[in-house]
Design an enzyme around this catalytic site. Structure first.
Site, PDB file in Angstrom:
ATOM      1  N   GLY A  13      10.222  -7.630  46.338  1.00 42.24           N
ATOM      2  CA  GLY A  13      10.054  -6.762  47.505  1.00 42.24           C
ATOM      3  C   GLY A  13      11.361  -6.662  48.276  1.00 42.24           C
ATOM      4  N   VAL A  63       4.887  -6.550  40.998  1.00 42.14           N
ATOM      5  CA  VAL A  63       4.513  -7.972  41.005  1.00 42.14           C
ATOM      6  C   VAL A  63       3.056  -8.205  40.621  1.00 42.14           C
ATOM      7  CG1 VAL A  63       6.296  -8.683  42.663  1.00 42.14           C
ATOM      8  CG2 VAL A  63       4.015  -7.997  43.512  1.00 42.14           C
ATOM      9  N   ASN A  89       8.189 -12.449  48.067  1.00 37.85           N
ATOM     10  CA  ASN A  89       8.074 -11.764  49.364  1.00 37.85           C
ATOM     11  C   ASN A  89       7.247 -10.482  49.316  1.00 37.85           C
ATOM     12  OD1 ASN A  89       9.236 -10.655  52.103  1.00 37.85           O
ATOM     13  ND2 ASN A  89       9.824  -9.133  50.559  1.00 37.85           N
ATOM     14  N   TYR A 154      -5.940  -8.384  54.102  1.00 37.75           N
ATOM     15  CA  TYR A 154      -4.591  -8.934  54.328  1.00 37.75           C
ATOM     16  C   TYR A 154      -4.670 -10.402  54.756  1.00 37.75           C
ATOM     17  CZ  TYR A 154       0.184  -9.323  56.087  1.00 37.75           C
ATOM     18  OH  TYR A 154       1.490  -9.719  56.304  1.00 37.75           O
TER      19      TYR A 154
HETATM   20  P1  NAD Z   1       8.154  -3.575  53.730  1.00 36.36           P
HETATM   21  O1  NAD Z   1       7.072  -2.607  53.474  1.00 36.36           O
HETATM   22  O2  NAD Z   1       9.264  -3.217  54.654  1.00 36.36           O
HETATM   23  O3  NAD Z   1       8.803  -4.056  52.359  1.00 36.36           O
HETATM   24  C1  NAD Z   1       7.986  -4.496  51.301  1.00 36.36           C
HETATM   25  C2  NAD Z   1       8.683  -4.229  50.005  1.00 36.36           C
HETATM   26  O4  NAD Z   1       7.805  -4.677  48.956  1.00 36.36           O
HETATM   27  C3  NAD Z   1       8.946  -2.744  49.766  1.00 36.36           C
HETATM   28  O5  NAD Z   1      10.283  -2.518  49.366  1.00 36.36           O
HETATM   29  C4  NAD Z   1       7.961  -2.364  48.664  1.00 36.36           C
HETATM   30  O6  NAD Z   1       8.418  -1.331  47.830  1.00 36.36           O
HETATM   31  C5  NAD Z   1       7.806  -3.688  47.942  1.00 36.36           C
HETATM   32  N1  NAD Z   1       6.558  -3.742  47.180  1.00 36.36           N
HETATM   33  C6  NAD Z   1       5.316  -3.339  47.552  1.00 36.36           C
HETATM   34  N2  NAD Z   1       4.447  -3.493  46.547  1.00 36.36           N
HETATM   35  C7  NAD Z   1       5.141  -4.036  45.507  1.00 36.36           C
HETATM   36  C8  NAD Z   1       4.806  -4.427  44.194  1.00 36.36           C
HETATM   37  N3  NAD Z   1       3.561  -4.272  43.729  1.00 36.36           N
HETATM   38  N4  NAD Z   1       5.778  -4.949  43.399  1.00 36.36           N
HETATM   39  C9  NAD Z   1       7.049  -5.080  43.848  1.00 36.36           C
HETATM   40  N5  NAD Z   1       7.439  -4.706  45.086  1.00 36.36           N
HETATM   41  C10 NAD Z   1       6.489  -4.202  45.903  1.00 36.36           C
HETATM   42  O7  NAD Z   1       7.382  -4.897  54.240  1.00 36.36           O
HETATM   43  P2  NAD Z   1       7.883  -6.132  55.111  1.00 36.36           P
HETATM   44  O8  NAD Z   1       7.396  -5.920  56.485  1.00 36.36           O
HETATM   45  O9  NAD Z   1       9.322  -6.391  54.861  1.00 36.36           O
HETATM   46  O10 NAD Z   1       6.989  -7.281  54.470  1.00 36.36           O
HETATM   47  C11 NAD Z   1       7.516  -8.190  53.517  1.00 36.36           C
HETATM   48  C12 NAD Z   1       6.586  -9.389  53.441  1.00 36.36           C
HETATM   49  O11 NAD Z   1       6.496 -10.002  54.735  1.00 36.36           O
HETATM   50  C13 NAD Z   1       5.162  -9.027  53.040  1.00 36.36           C
HETATM   51  O12 NAD Z   1       4.632 -10.053  52.227  1.00 36.36           O
HETATM   52  C14 NAD Z   1       4.439  -8.986  54.381  1.00 36.36           C
HETATM   53  O13 NAD Z   1       3.064  -9.231  54.253  1.00 36.36           O
HETATM   54  C15 NAD Z   1       5.153 -10.103  55.116  1.00 36.36           C
HETATM   55  N6  NAD Z   1       5.050 -10.015  56.573  1.00 36.36           N
HETATM   56  C16 NAD Z   1       5.568  -8.953  57.250  1.00 36.36           C
HETATM   57  C17 NAD Z   1       5.465  -8.924  58.635  1.00 36.36           C
HETATM   58  C18 NAD Z   1       6.035  -7.799  59.461  1.00 36.36           C
HETATM   59  O14 NAD Z   1       5.706  -7.709  60.661  1.00 36.36           O
HETATM   60  N7  NAD Z   1       6.889  -6.943  58.910  1.00 36.36           N
HETATM   61  C19 NAD Z   1       4.820  -9.966  59.319  1.00 36.36           C
HETATM   62  C20 NAD Z   1       4.289 -11.015  58.583  1.00 36.36           C
HETATM   63  C21 NAD Z   1       4.425 -11.038  57.205  1.00 36.36           C
END
Ligand code: NAD
Length: 258
Positions: A13, A63, A89, A154
């Site tokens: 990711g 993934v 991630n 989630y």
């Molecule tokens: P984002 O949407 O900005 O980035 C996520 C990335 O994962 C994207 O580039 C997407 O293309 C990729 N992705 C999605 N499905 C995929 C797959 N099947 N295989 C490979 N890549 C895939 O999200 P983010 O906010 O950076 O989140 C990243 C992680 O952090 C996630 O696990 C999310 O649950 C966690 N998280 C985010 C937040 C937040 O507020 N942003 C808070 C808590 C946890």
């Protein structure tokens, strides 16, 4: 900050958001970094942002798919060497009440966030056990321990990531593979993949004791620490990086009357 020169790091990711921030931080710290993501164009843009460095390798991966994850690890190993550090991630966070939720949406979240973490960590663990050590980091969320409306899938997936991390840490301790989890609070990202409403963000930021949302760099600093030798005796831990949002009922005022 630890110098990661000579080490190989794999991040899923990694085309955007937190994953990109983690990949960028390891790259700045001297590591060779494999960026895996389902978004091919996003990966190309990410490589561009990192200056088309020779220490960067990109590979599309879904993934949710074991064969695709296997290909990512093999390709990364040939390109930059076997990953000594892996960060699971990739994740998505759509929002929908349970009574309206399609089975497809439930499956998509569980398959990306939980099955994806399992497959990524399994591939990483197999190599690290064979080589006698390594560092695995999973990304959960405050949602693992604090529910919110529309996020049944989630929250369940992230609670699963936490328990998966703990069990894997138990299993890999004798092999000197550290397995830790970062639980971010709200982090500001581009939100190209999963949209969240302005009202949700404003309300949530109002309850963060530190007074602001996190940044990918905040999460990356925790990842670099957990991947460093300074954290060698830390395994099976869930590190909240959330400006204090996980401390309790942060929305309550003082109860004194004077
Ligand atoms: P984002 O949407 O900005 O980035 C996520 C990335 O994962 C994207 O580039 C997407 O293309 C990729 N992705 C999605 N499905 C995929 C797959 N099947 N295989 C490979 N890549 C895939 O999200 P983010 O906010 O950076 O989140 C990243 C992680 O952090 C996630 O696990 C999310 O649950 C966690 N998280 C985010 C937040 C937040 O507020 N942003 C808070 C808590 C946890």
């Amino acid at each position: 900050m630890h110098d990661f020169t000579g080490q190989s790091v794999l991040v899923t990711g990694a085309a955007a958001g937190i994953g990109f921030g983690i990949a960028e931080a390891f790259h700045q710290a001297g590591a060779r970094v494999a960026l895996g993501d389902v978004d091919e164009r996003g990966l190309a843009a990410a490589a561009e942002r990192l200056g088309r460095s020779s220490r960067i390798f990109t590979q599309t991966v879904d993934v949710r798919d074991a064969a695709s994850v296997g290909t990512l690890f093999r390709a990364a190993e040939s390109a930059i060497g076997p990953p000594a550090i892996a960060v699971a991630n990739a994740g998505i966070y759509p929002n929908c009440p349970v009574v309206e939720m399609s089975v497809d949406e439930w499956d998509r979240v569980m398959e990306t966030n939980l099955r994806g973490v399992f497959l990524t960590c399994q591939a990483a663990a197999r190599g690290m056990v064979a080589r006698g050590g390594g560092k695995i980091i999973t990304i959960a969320s405050g949602a693992a321990s604090s529910g919110r409306k529309g996020a049944a899938h989630y929250c369940a997936s992230k609670a699963g990531v936490v328990m998966f991390t703990k069990v894997l840490a138990m299993e890999l301790g004798p092999h000197h593979v550290n397995v830790n989890c970062i639980a971010p609070g709200l982090v500001t990202v581009d939100r190209d993949v999963t949209q969240v409403s302005d009202e949700y963000v404003k309300t949530l930021v109002g309850t963060i004791p530190w007074g602001r949302a996190g940044t990918p760099a905040d999460i990356a600093r925790a990842a670099l620490f957990l991947a460093s030798p300074e954290a060698d005796f830390i395994t099976g831990d869930v590190m909240a990086v959330d400006g204090g949002s996980g401390t309790g009922r942060t929305y309550l005022p003082y109860s004194r009357t004077t």
